[in-house]
Enzyme design. Structure first.
Site, short mmCIF file in Angstrom:
data_model
loop_
_atom_site.label_atom_id
_atom_site.label_comp_id
_atom_site.label_asym_id
_atom_site.label_seq_id
_atom_site.Cartn_x
_atom_site.Cartn_y
_atom_site.Cartn_z
N ASP A 96 0.81 -1.21 0.00
CA ASP A 96 0.00 0.00 0.00
C ASP A 96 0.85 1.26 0.00
O ASP A 96 2.07 1.22 0.18
CB ASP A 96 -0.95 0.01 1.21
CG ASP A 96 -0.29 -0.53 2.49
OD1 ASP A 96 0.88 -0.21 2.73
OD2 ASP A 96 -0.95 -1.27 3.22
N GLU B 83 -9.74 -2.35 5.39
CA GLU B 83 -10.39 -2.14 6.68
C GLU B 83 -11.63 -3.06 6.81
O GLU B 83 -12.10 -3.61 5.81
CB GLU B 83 -10.82 -0.68 6.81
CG GLU B 83 -9.68 0.32 6.69
CD GLU B 83 -8.80 0.41 7.94
OE1 GLU B 83 -8.86 -0.50 8.79
OE2 GLU B 83 -8.05 1.41 8.05
N HIS C 244 -7.34 -5.48 10.04
CA HIS C 244 -7.06 -5.20 8.64
C HIS C 244 -5.73 -5.80 8.21
O HIS C 244 -4.81 -6.00 9.01
CB HIS C 244 -7.11 -3.69 8.35
CG HIS C 244 -5.97 -2.87 8.87
ND1 HIS C 244 -6.14 -1.85 9.77
CD2 HIS C 244 -4.64 -2.90 8.60
CE1 HIS C 244 -4.97 -1.28 10.03
NE2 HIS C 244 -4.03 -1.91 9.33
N ASN D 20 -7.71 -3.70 14.23
CA ASN D 20 -9.10 -3.99 13.87
C ASN D 20 -9.20 -5.15 12.87
O ASN D 20 -10.26 -5.38 12.29
CB ASN D 20 -9.79 -2.75 13.30
CG ASN D 20 -9.14 -2.24 12.02
OD1 ASN D 20 -8.19 -2.84 11.50
ND2 ASN D 20 -9.64 -1.13 11.50
#
Length: 247
Positions: A67, A143, A138, A136
Protein backbone atom coordinates in the site's frame (compact mmCIF):
# COMPACT_ATOMS: atom_id res chain seq x y z
CA UNK A 1 -3.26 -22.11 8.32
CA UNK A 2 -0.19 -22.83 10.45
CA UNK A 3 0.29 -20.88 13.67
CA UNK A 4 3.71 -20.40 15.26
CA UNK A 5 3.73 -18.94 18.77
CA UNK A 6 7.07 -17.67 20.08
CA UNK A 7 7.79 -16.52 23.65
CA UNK A 8 8.55 -12.91 22.76
CA UNK A 9 8.63 -10.34 19.98
CA UNK A 10 12.34 -10.81 19.27
CA UNK A 11 11.91 -14.52 18.61
CA UNK A 12 8.76 -13.98 16.55
CA UNK A 13 10.60 -11.49 14.34
CA UNK A 14 13.57 -13.85 14.01
CA UNK A 15 11.26 -16.71 12.98
CA UNK A 16 9.70 -14.48 10.32
CA UNK A 17 13.12 -13.48 9.00
CA UNK A 18 14.07 -17.15 8.78
CA UNK A 19 10.96 -17.95 6.72
CA UNK A 20 11.77 -15.13 4.30
CA UNK A 21 15.48 -15.85 3.94
CA UNK A 22 14.81 -19.55 3.44
CA UNK A 23 12.45 -18.78 0.56
CA UNK A 24 14.85 -16.33 -1.08
CA UNK A 25 17.82 -18.68 -0.68
CA UNK A 26 15.85 -21.47 -2.38
CA UNK A 27 14.28 -19.16 -4.97
CA UNK A 28 16.60 -16.21 -5.68
CA UNK A 29 14.22 -14.73 -8.27
CA UNK A 30 11.24 -14.76 -5.91
CA UNK A 31 8.52 -12.13 -6.24
CA UNK A 32 7.98 -10.77 -2.72
CA UNK A 33 4.99 -8.94 -1.33
CA UNK A 34 6.22 -6.52 1.32
CA UNK A 35 4.61 -4.70 4.23
CA UNK A 36 5.40 -1.62 6.30
CA UNK A 37 4.66 -0.42 9.84
CA UNK A 38 6.40 -0.64 13.17
CA UNK A 39 6.17 -4.43 13.39
CA UNK A 40 8.13 -4.82 10.16
CA UNK A 41 11.14 -2.72 11.14
CA UNK A 42 12.73 -5.64 13.00
CA UNK A 43 12.08 -7.91 10.03
CA UNK A 44 13.93 -5.59 7.69
CA UNK A 45 16.81 -5.25 10.13
CA UNK A 46 17.02 -9.03 10.17
CA UNK A 47 16.99 -9.26 6.37
CA UNK A 48 19.72 -6.61 6.15
CA UNK A 49 21.84 -8.59 8.61
CA UNK A 50 21.30 -11.76 6.57
CA UNK A 51 22.39 -9.93 3.43
CA UNK A 52 25.47 -8.44 5.11
CA UNK A 53 26.50 -11.89 6.35
CA UNK A 54 26.25 -13.30 2.83
CA UNK A 55 23.37 -15.61 3.72
CA UNK A 56 21.05 -14.11 1.12
CA UNK A 57 21.06 -11.84 -1.93
CA UNK A 58 18.19 -9.87 -3.45
CA UNK A 59 19.76 -9.08 -6.82
CA UNK A 60 17.41 -11.40 -8.73
CA UNK A 61 14.31 -10.74 -6.61
CA UNK A 62 11.47 -8.28 -7.17
CA UNK A 63 8.87 -6.84 -4.83
CA UNK A 64 5.41 -5.32 -4.58
CA UNK A 65 4.41 -3.36 -1.50
CA UNK A 66 0.96 -3.65 -0.04
CA UNK A 67 0.00 0.00 0.00
CA UNK A 68 0.77 3.70 -0.12
CA UNK A 69 -0.95 6.79 1.25
CA UNK A 70 -2.95 8.85 -1.22
CA UNK A 71 -1.41 12.29 -1.64
CA UNK A 72 2.14 11.48 -0.52
CA UNK A 73 4.97 11.53 -3.04
CA UNK A 74 7.95 9.15 -2.86
CA UNK A 75 10.13 11.74 -1.13
CA UNK A 76 7.67 12.49 1.65
CA UNK A 77 9.21 11.22 4.91
CA UNK A 78 5.98 9.43 5.90
CA UNK A 79 5.40 7.79 2.52
CA UNK A 80 5.93 4.07 2.25
CA UNK A 81 8.29 4.67 -0.67
CA UNK A 82 10.51 6.53 1.80
CA UNK A 83 9.98 3.93 4.54
CA UNK A 84 11.11 1.09 2.28
CA UNK A 85 14.13 2.95 0.92
CA UNK A 86 15.23 4.10 4.37
CA UNK A 87 14.67 0.86 6.24
CA UNK A 88 15.45 -1.77 3.64
CA UNK A 89 16.12 -1.17 -0.05
CA UNK A 90 19.15 1.11 0.19
CA UNK A 91 20.88 -1.33 2.55
CA UNK A 92 20.73 -4.40 0.28
CA UNK A 93 21.31 -5.31 -3.36
CA UNK A 94 17.71 -5.13 -4.54
CA UNK A 95 17.70 -3.59 -8.07
CA UNK A 96 15.85 -0.27 -7.85
CA UNK A 97 13.74 -1.07 -10.91
CA UNK A 98 12.52 -4.29 -9.28
CA UNK A 99 10.80 -2.54 -6.34
CA UNK A 100 7.17 -1.55 -6.90
CA UNK A 101 4.79 0.51 -4.78
CA UNK A 102 1.50 2.23 -5.64
CA UNK A 103 1.80 5.81 -6.87
CA UNK A 104 0.17 7.68 -4.04
CA UNK A 105 0.66 11.14 -5.55
CA UNK A 106 -0.95 10.28 -8.90
CA UNK A 107 -3.49 12.87 -10.07
CA UNK A 108 -6.02 10.03 -10.45
CA UNK A 109 -5.60 7.62 -7.52
CA UNK A 110 -8.22 5.22 -8.89
CA UNK A 111 -6.29 4.94 -12.14
CA UNK A 112 -3.07 4.41 -10.17
CA UNK A 113 -4.69 1.58 -8.24
CA UNK A 114 -5.87 -0.12 -11.43
CA UNK A 115 -2.41 0.27 -12.96
CA UNK A 116 -0.84 -1.27 -9.86
CA UNK A 117 -3.19 -4.26 -9.97
CA UNK A 118 -2.34 -4.74 -13.65
CA UNK A 119 1.39 -4.60 -12.89
CA UNK A 120 1.01 -7.23 -10.16
CA UNK A 121 -0.96 -9.42 -12.58
CA UNK A 122 1.90 -9.25 -15.09
CA UNK A 123 4.27 -10.79 -12.53
CA UNK A 124 1.77 -12.95 -10.67
CA UNK A 125 1.67 -14.88 -8.59
CA UNK A 126 3.58 -13.27 -5.75
CA UNK A 127 5.71 -16.06 -4.32
CA UNK A 128 5.69 -14.93 -0.69
CA UNK A 129 3.50 -12.20 0.76
CA UNK A 130 4.55 -10.63 4.09
CA UNK A 131 1.73 -9.17 6.18
CA UNK A 132 1.20 -7.35 9.42
CA UNK A 133 -2.10 -7.21 11.29
CA UNK A 134 -4.08 -4.14 12.23
CA UNK A 135 -5.73 -3.86 15.63
CA UNK A 136 -9.10 -3.99 13.87
CA UNK A 137 -8.10 -7.02 11.79
CA UNK A 138 -7.06 -5.20 8.64
CA UNK A 139 -4.40 -6.53 6.27
CA UNK A 140 -2.86 -4.00 3.95
CA UNK A 141 -5.32 -1.13 4.26
CA UNK A 142 -8.31 -3.43 3.81
CA UNK A 143 -10.39 -2.14 6.68
CA UNK A 144 -13.37 -4.02 8.18
CA UNK A 145 -16.14 -4.24 5.61
CA UNK A 146 -13.74 -4.72 2.70
CA UNK A 147 -14.96 -7.37 0.24
CA UNK A 148 -12.97 -10.56 0.64
CA UNK A 149 -12.54 -10.79 -3.15
CA UNK A 150 -11.39 -7.14 -3.49
CA UNK A 151 -8.56 -6.10 -5.81
CA UNK A 152 -6.14 -3.16 -5.56
CA UNK A 153 -8.09 0.04 -5.05
CA UNK A 154 -8.38 3.34 -3.19
CA UNK A 155 -9.79 2.88 0.30
CA UNK A 156 -10.68 5.16 3.20
CA UNK A 157 -8.81 4.54 6.43
CA UNK A 158 -10.71 3.66 9.59
CA UNK A 159 -10.52 6.10 12.48
CA UNK A 160 -8.67 3.50 14.56
CA UNK A 161 -6.05 3.07 11.82
CA UNK A 162 -5.56 6.82 11.52
CA UNK A 163 -5.13 7.05 15.28
CA UNK A 164 -2.69 4.11 15.38
CA UNK A 165 -0.57 5.66 12.62
CA UNK A 166 -0.70 9.22 13.96
CA UNK A 167 2.53 8.61 15.91
CA UNK A 168 4.43 8.62 12.62
CA UNK A 169 3.28 12.16 11.73
CA UNK A 170 4.68 15.27 13.33
CA UNK A 171 2.86 18.30 14.63
CA UNK A 172 1.39 20.27 11.75
CA UNK A 173 1.67 17.43 9.23
CA UNK A 174 -1.49 16.54 7.36
CA UNK A 175 -2.19 12.85 7.89
CA UNK A 176 -3.75 11.10 4.89
CA UNK A 177 -7.25 9.69 5.28
CA UNK A 178 -7.07 7.29 2.32
CA UNK A 179 -4.62 4.93 0.66
CA UNK A 180 -4.07 2.72 -2.35
CA UNK A 181 -3.95 -0.87 -1.17
CA UNK A 182 -3.73 -4.35 -2.59
CA UNK A 183 -7.13 -5.96 -2.17
CA UNK A 184 -7.79 -9.04 -0.08
CA UNK A 185 -8.26 -11.07 -3.26
CA UNK A 186 -4.94 -9.77 -4.59
CA UNK A 187 -3.20 -10.71 -1.34
CA UNK A 188 -4.71 -14.19 -1.33
CA UNK A 189 -3.45 -14.84 -4.87
CA UNK A 190 0.07 -15.18 -3.40
CA UNK A 191 1.54 -18.67 -3.37
CA UNK A 192 2.54 -18.34 0.28
CA UNK A 193 1.62 -15.84 2.99
CA UNK A 194 3.48 -15.07 6.23
CA UNK A 195 1.77 -12.80 8.76
CA UNK A 196 3.59 -11.42 11.80
CA UNK A 197 1.77 -9.91 14.77
CA UNK A 198 3.17 -9.03 18.19
CA UNK A 199 1.93 -7.38 21.37
CA UNK A 200 -1.19 -7.39 23.52
CA UNK A 201 -2.90 -4.85 21.28
CA UNK A 202 -3.05 -7.44 18.47
CA UNK A 203 -4.46 -10.28 20.60
CA UNK A 204 -8.16 -9.70 19.83
CA UNK A 205 -7.51 -9.35 16.11
CA UNK A 206 -5.31 -12.46 16.08
CA UNK A 207 -8.01 -14.51 17.80
CA UNK A 208 -10.66 -13.29 15.35
CA UNK A 209 -8.36 -14.02 12.41
CA UNK A 210 -7.52 -17.56 13.49
CA UNK A 211 -10.54 -18.84 15.40
CA UNK A 212 -13.38 -16.57 14.38
CA UNK A 213 -15.63 -16.92 11.35
CA UNK A 214 -14.45 -15.84 7.90
CA UNK A 215 -16.09 -12.45 7.70
CA UNK A 216 -15.58 -8.96 6.33
CA UNK A 217 -15.72 -7.75 9.95
CA UNK A 218 -12.18 -9.17 10.30
CA UNK A 219 -10.49 -8.93 6.89
CA UNK A 220 -7.55 -11.09 8.03
CA UNK A 221 -9.94 -14.00 8.61
CA UNK A 222 -9.85 -14.51 4.83
CA UNK A 223 -6.43 -16.10 5.38
CA UNK A 224 -8.23 -19.14 6.80
CA UNK A 225 -9.15 -20.00 3.21
CA UNK A 226 -5.62 -19.66 1.85
CA UNK A 227 -3.80 -22.95 1.16
CA UNK A 228 -0.37 -21.91 2.48
CA UNK A 229 -0.43 -19.33 5.26
CA UNK A 230 1.84 -19.16 8.30
CA UNK A 231 0.86 -16.92 11.23
CA UNK A 232 3.76 -15.92 13.51
CA UNK A 233 2.79 -14.52 16.92
CA UNK A 234 4.53 -13.71 20.15
CA UNK A 235 2.94 -14.90 23.39
CA UNK A 236 1.26 -11.53 23.97
CA UNK A 237 -0.48 -11.53 20.59
CA UNK A 238 -1.53 -15.15 21.14
CA UNK A 239 -2.98 -14.51 24.60
CA UNK A 240 -6.64 -14.90 23.59
CA UNK A 241 -6.23 -18.06 21.50
CA UNK A 242 -7.52 -21.39 22.76
CA UNK A 243 -4.78 -23.66 24.17
CA UNK A 244 -4.86 -26.06 21.21
CA UNK A 245 -3.76 -23.38 18.71
CA UNK A 246 -0.06 -23.48 17.94
CA UNK A 247 0.41 -26.64 19.99
Amino acid sequence: MRVKILPNKHQAVAATVDLLTDRIARQPDAVLGLATGGTMEGVYRGLIAAYESGAVTFRQASSFNLDEYVGLGPDHPQSYHHYMADRFFRHVDFPAAANHLPQGDHSDPDAAAKAYEALIAQRAPIDLQLLGLGQNGHIGFNEPGSPLESRSRVTSLAASTIEANSRFFGAGETQPRSAITMGIGTICDARRIVLLATGNDKAAAAAAMIEGPVTTACPASALQTHPDTTIVLDAAAAALLSPKVGA
